[in-house]
Design a protein around this motif. Sequence first.
Motif, PDB file in Angstrom:
ATOM      1  N   CYS A  23       0.468  -1.324   0.420  1.00  0.00           N
ATOM      2  CA  CYS A  23       0.136   0.078   0.086  1.00  0.00           C
ATOM      3  C   CYS A  23       0.702   1.254   0.290  1.00  0.00           C
ATOM      4  CB  CYS A  23      -0.722  -0.272   1.038  1.00  0.00           C
ATOM      5  SG  CYS A  23      -2.168   1.408   0.928  1.00  0.00           S
ATOM      6  N   CYS A  26      -0.590   3.700   3.491  1.00  0.00           N
ATOM      7  CA  CYS A  26      -0.156   3.285   4.896  1.00  0.00           C
ATOM      8  C   CYS A  26       1.081   1.744   4.906  1.00  0.00           C
ATOM      9  CB  CYS A  26      -1.033   2.856   5.684  1.00  0.00           C
ATOM     10  SG  CYS A  26      -1.905   0.840   5.450  1.00  0.00           S
ATOM     11  N   ASN A  28       1.083  -1.275   4.066  1.00  0.00           N
ATOM     12  CA  ASN A  28       0.378  -2.721   4.468  1.00  0.00           C
ATOM     13  C   ASN A  28       1.105  -3.393   3.442  1.00  0.00           C
ATOM     14  OD1 ASN A  28      -0.861  -4.524   6.227  1.00  0.00           O
ATOM     15  ND2 ASN A  28      -2.477  -4.718   4.159  1.00  0.00           N
ATOM     16  N   CYS A  37      -5.051  -2.270  -0.843  1.00  0.00           N
ATOM     17  CA  CYS A  37      -5.155  -2.989   1.136  1.00  0.00           C
ATOM     18  C   CYS A  37      -6.060  -3.924   1.970  1.00  0.00           C
ATOM     19  CB  CYS A  37      -4.392  -1.083   1.131  1.00  0.00           C
ATOM     20  SG  CYS A  37      -3.397  -1.910   3.109  1.00  0.00           S
ATOM     21  N   CYS A  40      -6.108  -0.695   5.089  1.00  0.00           N
ATOM     22  CA  CYS A  40      -6.809   0.872   5.141  1.00  0.00           C
ATOM     23  C   CYS A  40      -8.669   0.826   3.767  1.00  0.00           C
ATOM     24  CB  CYS A  40      -5.872   1.981   4.547  1.00  0.00           C
ATOM     25  SG  CYS A  40      -4.836   2.090   3.515  1.00  0.00           S
TER      26      CYS A  40
HETATM   27 ZN   LIG Z   1      -3.603   0.715   3.456  1.00  0.00          ZN
END
Ligand SMILES: [Zn+2]
Length: 131
Positions: A23, A26, A28, A37, A40
């Motif tokens: 992502c 964020c 991830n 993602c 988020c």
């Molecule tokens: Zn994310």
Amino acid sequence: MRISPPQIWRAKRSLYKLTASKCNRCGNVDLPPSNFCSKCGSSEVSVVTLSGNGTLLLATENFQQRAGYEKNMPQYVGLIKLDEGPEIVAPLTDVIDEPKEGSRVNVVLRKLTTDSSNGLIEYGLKFRVVS
Ligand SMILES: [Zn+2]
């Protein structure tokens, strides 16, 4: 058993290296890769190749295999926490002693089977204990 070269060619990105999505919002990492993602919900993701390094969380010995893969029995299978975050269940290779929780592992390319009908070899990813 029948190995299909066109099918393997189409899936080569995920068959021979650990490909995930990361992502851009964020950070991830999702494995397998996704267009969104899982943390988020952002659609701003990039495809990344993971290092293949991780920590073995647990391992078990498997005495069953699908048809064509019987030469791999028995085989250890491990739950691995990759350094980038995702967890993966994968076969272990080059096992000498029983794998221990907390061992460091890395991904390697190994022969999985040979198609007896045409002699083609199928390769895939496994993890080996390095320390
Ligand atoms: Zn994310």
